[in-house]
Design an enzyme around this catalytic site. Structure first.
Site, PDB file in Angstrom:
ATOM      1  N   CYS A 168       3.329   8.779   0.874  1.00 44.47           N
ATOM      2  CA  CYS A 168       3.857   7.693   2.080  1.00 44.47           C
ATOM      3  C   CYS A 168       4.211   6.383   1.202  1.00 44.47           C
ATOM      4  O   CYS A 168       3.063   5.810   0.840  1.00 44.47           O
ATOM      5  CB  CYS A 168       2.934   7.564   3.227  1.00 44.47           C
ATOM      6  SG  CYS A 168       3.470   6.332   4.384  1.00 44.47           S
ATOM      7  N   CYS A 192      -0.603   6.422   9.770  1.00 45.02           N
ATOM      8  CA  CYS A 192       0.819   5.567  10.020  1.00 45.02           C
ATOM      9  C   CYS A 192       0.400   4.250  10.897  1.00 45.02           C
ATOM     10  O   CYS A 192      -0.242   4.239  11.870  1.00 45.02           O
ATOM     11  CB  CYS A 192       1.499   6.288  11.176  1.00 45.02           C
ATOM     12  SG  CYS A 192       2.518   7.436  10.317  1.00 45.02           S
ATOM     13  N   GLU A 238       0.897  -1.320   0.028  1.00 46.50           N
ATOM     14  CA  GLU A 238      -0.032  -0.023  -0.060  1.00 46.50           C
ATOM     15  C   GLU A 238       0.938   1.045  -0.011  1.00 46.50           C
ATOM     16  O   GLU A 238       1.908   1.141   0.542  1.00 46.50           O
ATOM     17  CB  GLU A 238      -0.839  -0.127   1.354  1.00 46.50           C
ATOM     18  CG  GLU A 238      -2.142  -1.266   1.264  1.00 46.50           C
ATOM     19  CD  GLU A 238      -2.894  -1.165   2.264  1.00 46.50           C
ATOM     20  OE1 GLU A 238      -4.057  -1.122   2.329  1.00 46.50           O
ATOM     21  OE2 GLU A 238      -2.188  -1.405   3.369  1.00 46.50           O
ATOM     22  N   CYS A 269       6.912  -6.640   7.055  1.00 48.51           N
ATOM     23  CA  CYS A 269       7.844  -5.971   7.742  1.00 48.51           C
ATOM     24  C   CYS A 269       8.656  -7.157   8.717  1.00 48.51           C
ATOM     25  O   CYS A 269       7.674  -7.988   9.529  1.00 48.51           O
ATOM     26  CB  CYS A 269       7.477  -4.823   8.601  1.00 48.51           C
ATOM     27  SG  CYS A 269       8.986  -3.866   9.464  1.00 48.51           S
TER      28      CYS A 269
HETATM   29  N1  SAH Z   1       9.733   1.069   9.813  1.00 50.58           N
HETATM   30  C1  SAH Z   1       9.980   2.535   9.723  1.00 50.58           C
HETATM   31  C2  SAH Z   1       8.949   3.225   8.865  1.00 50.58           C
HETATM   32  C3  SAH Z   1       7.394   2.746   8.968  1.00 50.58           C
HETATM   33  S1  SAH Z   1       6.315   3.105  10.177  1.00 50.58           S
HETATM   34  C4  SAH Z   1       9.808   3.102  11.184  1.00 50.58           C
HETATM   35  O1  SAH Z   1       9.735   2.195  12.097  1.00 50.58           O
HETATM   36  O2  SAH Z   1      10.073   4.194  11.398  1.00 50.58           O
HETATM   37  C5  SAH Z   1       6.276   4.618  10.076  1.00 50.58           C
HETATM   38  C6  SAH Z   1       5.884   5.480  11.170  1.00 50.58           C
HETATM   39  O3  SAH Z   1       4.707   5.080  11.863  1.00 50.58           O
HETATM   40  C7  SAH Z   1       6.707   5.049  12.597  1.00 50.58           C
HETATM   41  O4  SAH Z   1       7.207   6.111  13.476  1.00 50.58           O
HETATM   42  C8  SAH Z   1       5.823   3.963  13.530  1.00 50.58           C
HETATM   43  O5  SAH Z   1       6.509   3.871  14.696  1.00 50.58           O
HETATM   44  C9  SAH Z   1       4.470   4.678  13.329  1.00 50.58           C
HETATM   45  N2  SAH Z   1       3.693   3.766  13.392  1.00 50.58           N
HETATM   46  C10 SAH Z   1       3.479   2.532  13.364  1.00 50.58           C
HETATM   47  N3  SAH Z   1       2.218   1.916  13.933  1.00 50.58           N
HETATM   48  C11 SAH Z   1       1.551   3.050  14.320  1.00 50.58           C
HETATM   49  C12 SAH Z   1       0.366   3.057  14.978  1.00 50.58           C
HETATM   50  N4  SAH Z   1      -0.571   2.009  14.960  1.00 50.58           N
HETATM   51  N5  SAH Z   1      -0.377   4.441  15.164  1.00 50.58           N
HETATM   52  C13 SAH Z   1       0.642   5.686  14.936  1.00 50.58           C
HETATM   53  N6  SAH Z   1       1.815   5.311  14.439  1.00 50.58           N
HETATM   54  C14 SAH Z   1       2.284   4.191  14.055  1.00 50.58           C
END
Ligand code: SAH
Length: 362
Positions: free
Chosen positions: A122, A356, A109, A129
């Site tokens: 994004c 996110c 996605e 992952c």
């Molecule tokens: N693996 C990378 C990028 C993907 S996640 C990372 O961990 O940074 C992108 C962002 O979304 C990260 O900051 C992650 O912690 C956040 N994220 C993941 N799950 C989330 C959720 N359920 N609610 C809000 N942010 C979330």
């Protein structure tokens, strides 16, 4: 309100059976120049092709200026296949979520997030992952595979094409964030090459501060960043500075402790990053107390740091909850006292699970 569309085969065609063509979108300009040199083709071709397909956004083969011999080579050896758009969801706030089908039928996605009639995209870097963060929907599906450079570039181009066709008045994608599915630094080579293509003056020509790579703190990737990554922004997913809590949220913290990650991120030379942002996910009654805010303030005080506060976005089966806005505000005011610039990230697209951590293509 959300709108669901299923679109088949709108974005390019699959390469013909039997002929092993390579994707044009896998090549950086330097690599394309090498390919042209190996095949004794005129050296002006690669820049012309980059201009044609990226800057001018042309889909049809390049006929202008490109030598006949180069045109024939491109037709025989390169394809321009983009990931197929399988499903599109649009939310009332104009967020668009794309579900892409890849050549092996796996899906990823990408999300277009609107800002003043322009967009941030994004992008995903992996199918699933491997990091298994306990608050992330993608983590629950495990790692299926890395995306290739052309599949990363392809998400951008397919979304751009959809915008031009469907919202021609506001079709500009100004920022790229690697915050979709996957850990971008775990797929370093493909992400690095994609960034080189995004930044190339003859290519998509984005400015370095318009691209942000977000990491859960995958130290081996940060170690390579120091010498290899082009100049783009880093975002580190912090979420807690208290070891027991961060271990629970981001299991790789046990192997790559946040102190090492931050030291490394802050040490990346000027020429290879613009600045480091820390993302702090706020989870109700877990890491949103005044003590957590003070611990974070002390940890980042005096560093060249920005913080994005992200209230937790729920997803089906999640163990955590989003705090009240009041808690988020008071967390911010404590960080303000440490003189750390802090922004509360507004959630967009959550009604279509496009925010996110809500992406999942199991
Ligand atoms: N693996 C990378 C990028 C993907 S996640 C990372 O961990 O940074 C992108 C962002 O979304 C990260 O900051 C992650 O912690 C956040 N994220 C993941 N799950 C989330 C959720 N359920 N609610 C809000 N942010 C979330």
């Amino acid at each position: 309100m959300s709108l669901l569309l299923r679109i088949q085969g709108k974005c390019g065609t699959k390469p013909p059976m039997g002929i092993k063509k390579r994707s044009f979108y896998q090549f950086t300009l330097t690599e394309l120049q090498e390919l042209f040199a190996e095949n004794s083709l005129p050296s002006s071709g690669p820049a012309l092709l980059f201009n044609w397909h990226y800057k001018k956004r042309m889909i049809a083969p390049c006929e202008t200026d490109l030598a006949k011999v180069s045109r024939a080579f491109v037709a025989d050896h390169l394809d321009f296949y983009l990931p197929e758009i399988d499903l599109i969801q649009e939310s009332a706030d104009k967020t668009v979520k794309f579900l892409f089908k890849l050549h092996d039928n796996l899906k990823v996605e990408s999300v277009l997030i609107p800002f003043n009639n322009k967009y941030t995209i994004c992008l995903s870097s992996q199918v699933g992952c491997a990091m298994k963060c306990s608050f992330c929907f993608t983590g629950t599906q495990g790692l299926k595979r890395h995306l290739q450079t052309e599949e990363i570039i392809g998400q951008f181009l397919a979304a751009q094409r959809w915008l031009t066709q469907n919202r021609p008045k506001d079709d500009k994608i100004l920022n790229i964030v690697f915050m979709g599915q996957g850990e971008p630094l775990h797929n370093f080579d493909a992400v690095k090459k994609a960034c080189e293509i995004f930044l190339n003056k003859n290519g998509l020509c984005l400015a370095p501060h318009k691209i942000t790579i977000s990491t859960a703190g995958y130290l081996p990737g940060l170690e390579r960043w120091k010498n290899e990554m082009p100049k783009v922004n880093i975002a580190v997913s912090l979420h807690s500075t208290i070891k027991e809590k961060r271990d629970k949220l981001i299991p790789i913290n046990q192997r790559y402790p946040i102190e090492d990650v931050v030291r490394f991120a802050q040490d990346i030379p000027e020429g290879r990053t613009r600045f480091v942002t820390y993302e702090y996910l706020l989870i109700k009654d877990f890491n949103d107390s005044p003590e957590d805010a003070h611990a974070t303030g002390r940890f980042l005080e005096g560093k060249n740091a920005y913080i994005n506060l992200i209230p937790f976005n729920p997803f089906p089966g999640a163990d955590y909850q989003r705090p009240q806005m009041q808690e988020v505000e008071s967390f911010k005011s404590i960080l303000d006292a440490y003189k750390i610039p802090t922004l509360i990230r507004k959630t967009k697209g959550d009604e279509i699970l496009a925010a996110c951590g809500q992406l999942n293509t199991k």
